[in-house]
Design a protein around this motif. Sequence first.
Motif, short mmCIF file in Angstrom:
data_model
loop_
_atom_site.label_atom_id
_atom_site.label_comp_id
_atom_site.label_asym_id
_atom_site.label_seq_id
_atom_site.Cartn_x
_atom_site.Cartn_y
_atom_site.Cartn_z
N LYS A 9 0.83 -1.21 0.00
CA LYS A 9 0.00 0.00 0.00
C LYS A 9 0.86 1.24 0.00
O LYS A 9 0.52 2.25 -0.63
CB LYS A 9 -0.91 0.02 1.23
CG LYS A 9 -2.08 -0.91 1.14
CD LYS A 9 -3.03 -0.70 2.31
CE LYS A 9 -4.23 -1.61 2.19
NZ LYS A 9 -5.16 -1.46 3.32
N HIS A 10 1.92 1.17 0.75
CA HIS A 10 2.84 2.31 0.85
C HIS A 10 4.27 1.81 0.67
O HIS A 10 4.59 0.70 1.08
CB HIS A 10 2.73 3.00 2.22
CG HIS A 10 1.37 3.50 2.54
ND1 HIS A 10 0.88 4.70 2.10
CD2 HIS A 10 0.36 2.92 3.25
CE1 HIS A 10 -0.36 4.87 2.54
NE2 HIS A 10 -0.69 3.80 3.24
N LEU A 88 1.10 8.06 -6.80
CA LEU A 88 0.24 6.91 -6.58
C LEU A 88 0.27 6.08 -7.86
O LEU A 88 0.06 6.64 -8.95
CB LEU A 88 -1.20 7.37 -6.33
CG LEU A 88 -1.77 7.34 -4.92
CD1 LEU A 88 -3.15 7.92 -4.91
CD2 LEU A 88 -1.78 5.93 -4.35
N PRO A 108 -6.56 -0.41 -5.24
CA PRO A 108 -6.48 0.69 -4.28
C PRO A 108 -5.23 1.55 -4.42
O PRO A 108 -5.15 2.62 -3.83
CB PRO A 108 -6.50 -0.02 -2.92
CG PRO A 108 -5.93 -1.37 -3.22
CD PRO A 108 -6.36 -1.73 -4.60
N THR A 110 -0.74 1.92 -4.96
CA THR A 110 0.47 1.91 -4.13
C THR A 110 1.01 3.32 -4.09
O THR A 110 1.27 3.91 -5.15
CB THR A 110 1.55 0.97 -4.71
OG1 THR A 110 1.10 -0.37 -4.62
CG2 THR A 110 2.85 1.13 -3.94
N ARG A 111 1.16 3.86 -2.89
CA ARG A 111 1.72 5.21 -2.77
C ARG A 111 3.23 5.10 -2.61
O ARG A 111 3.72 4.56 -1.62
CB ARG A 111 1.12 5.96 -1.59
CG ARG A 111 1.67 7.39 -1.47
CD ARG A 111 0.93 8.20 -0.43
NE ARG A 111 -0.45 8.46 -0.79
CZ ARG A 111 -0.85 9.38 -1.66
NH1 ARG A 111 0.04 10.16 -2.26
NH2 ARG A 111 -2.13 9.56 -1.90
N THR A 113 6.80 6.96 -2.17
CA THR A 113 7.47 8.19 -1.75
C THR A 113 8.97 7.98 -1.91
O THR A 113 9.53 7.05 -1.33
CB THR A 113 7.15 8.54 -0.30
OG1 THR A 113 5.73 8.66 -0.15
CG2 THR A 113 7.81 9.85 0.10
N GLN B 38 -13.16 8.97 -7.22
CA GLN B 38 -12.07 8.56 -6.33
C GLN B 38 -12.30 9.17 -4.96
O GLN B 38 -12.26 10.39 -4.80
CB GLN B 38 -10.72 8.99 -6.89
CG GLN B 38 -9.54 8.50 -6.06
CD GLN B 38 -8.20 8.94 -6.63
OE1 GLN B 38 -8.09 9.92 -7.35
NE2 GLN B 38 -7.16 8.19 -6.33
N TYR B 39 -12.51 8.31 -3.96
CA TYR B 39 -12.61 8.75 -2.58
C TYR B 39 -11.21 8.80 -1.98
O TYR B 39 -10.30 8.12 -2.46
CB TYR B 39 -13.54 7.84 -1.80
CG TYR B 39 -14.96 7.88 -2.31
CD1 TYR B 39 -15.44 6.87 -3.15
CD2 TYR B 39 -15.81 8.92 -2.00
CE1 TYR B 39 -16.72 6.91 -3.65
CE2 TYR B 39 -17.10 8.97 -2.49
CZ TYR B 39 -17.55 7.96 -3.32
OH TYR B 39 -18.82 8.01 -3.83
N PRO B 40 -11.01 9.56 -0.91
CA PRO B 40 -9.67 9.71 -0.33
C PRO B 40 -9.02 8.37 -0.04
O PRO B 40 -9.65 7.47 0.52
CB PRO B 40 -9.94 10.50 0.95
CG PRO B 40 -11.17 11.29 0.65
CD PRO B 40 -12.00 10.40 -0.23
N ASN B 41 -7.78 8.24 -0.46
CA ASN B 41 -6.98 7.04 -0.20
C ASN B 41 -7.62 5.77 -0.78
O ASN B 41 -7.42 4.67 -0.25
CB ASN B 41 -6.74 6.86 1.30
CG ASN B 41 -6.03 8.04 1.91
OD1 ASN B 41 -5.03 8.52 1.36
ND2 ASN B 41 -6.54 8.56 3.00
N ARG B 42 -8.38 5.93 -1.84
CA ARG B 42 -8.98 4.78 -2.49
C ARG B 42 -8.66 4.80 -3.98
O ARG B 42 -8.26 5.81 -4.54
CB ARG B 42 -10.51 4.82 -2.31
CG ARG B 42 -10.97 4.85 -0.89
CD ARG B 42 -10.91 3.50 -0.23
NE ARG B 42 -11.81 2.55 -0.81
CZ ARG B 42 -13.09 2.43 -0.47
NH1 ARG B 42 -13.61 3.21 0.45
NH2 ARG B 42 -13.84 1.52 -1.04
#
Lengths: 115, 115
Positions: A9-10, A88, A108, A110-111, A113, B38-42
């Motif tokens: 996810k991150h 993202l 969903p 992958t963020r 950074t 797109q909803y936040p973090n989705r």
Amino acid sequence: DSGVTQTPKHLITATGQRVTLRCSPRSGDLSVYWYQQSLDQGLQFLIQYYNGEERAKGNILERFSAQQFPDLHSELNLSSLELGDSALYFCASTRGGRELYNEQFFGPGTRLTVL
Amino acid sequence: AQSVAQPEDQVNVAEGNPLTVKCTYSVSGNPYLFWYVQYPNRGLQFLLKYITGDNLVKGSYGFEAEFNKSQTSFHLKKPSALVSDSALYFCAVRVPAENTDKLIFGTGTRLQVFP
């Protein structure tokens, strides 16, 4: 839940490093698409695979590569990372073929950074 | 070049009022048009699509969109907005004549519904 899964996810890493993002499409879907979403570039199509073969290429850098495996999951490899690669990364899937009227189902994300 | 424009970065509307999120496109040939939310973090969720036929298409969560060929527009509408509709909305186009599956996305419009 779209049925498309992405891991991790991150991801936090340093410049110059290499990372691998993973995507599992919906059950039965043969096509996988990768997109990059950043504040300055918006949502950009990177690459598409269909049943293991590359089908279309978008704005994908040479430092990036992807593949789709026999079990249909896909991996996006990002190397020599730069600060500007922070974004993202989304994977999407469809049944595939030439059914261009089908909507894509998104994971969903992958963020990433890059520090 | 094929493109999609969402002229408003943000749309503000009071709960219970009708909402419109604008989208125009510039493509050669007949497009397939899509709206995603797109909803936040989705990830992105599919709302509706226009392929052919009736210009007014109905989608998820009470949303609808009208295809207007002469104005090259595909505006998203809802008769009565809910606070829970607050999210980022993307218009996207696929050009069948190019025989490619990729979606070209607009820059997104942030919808804010106030109680």
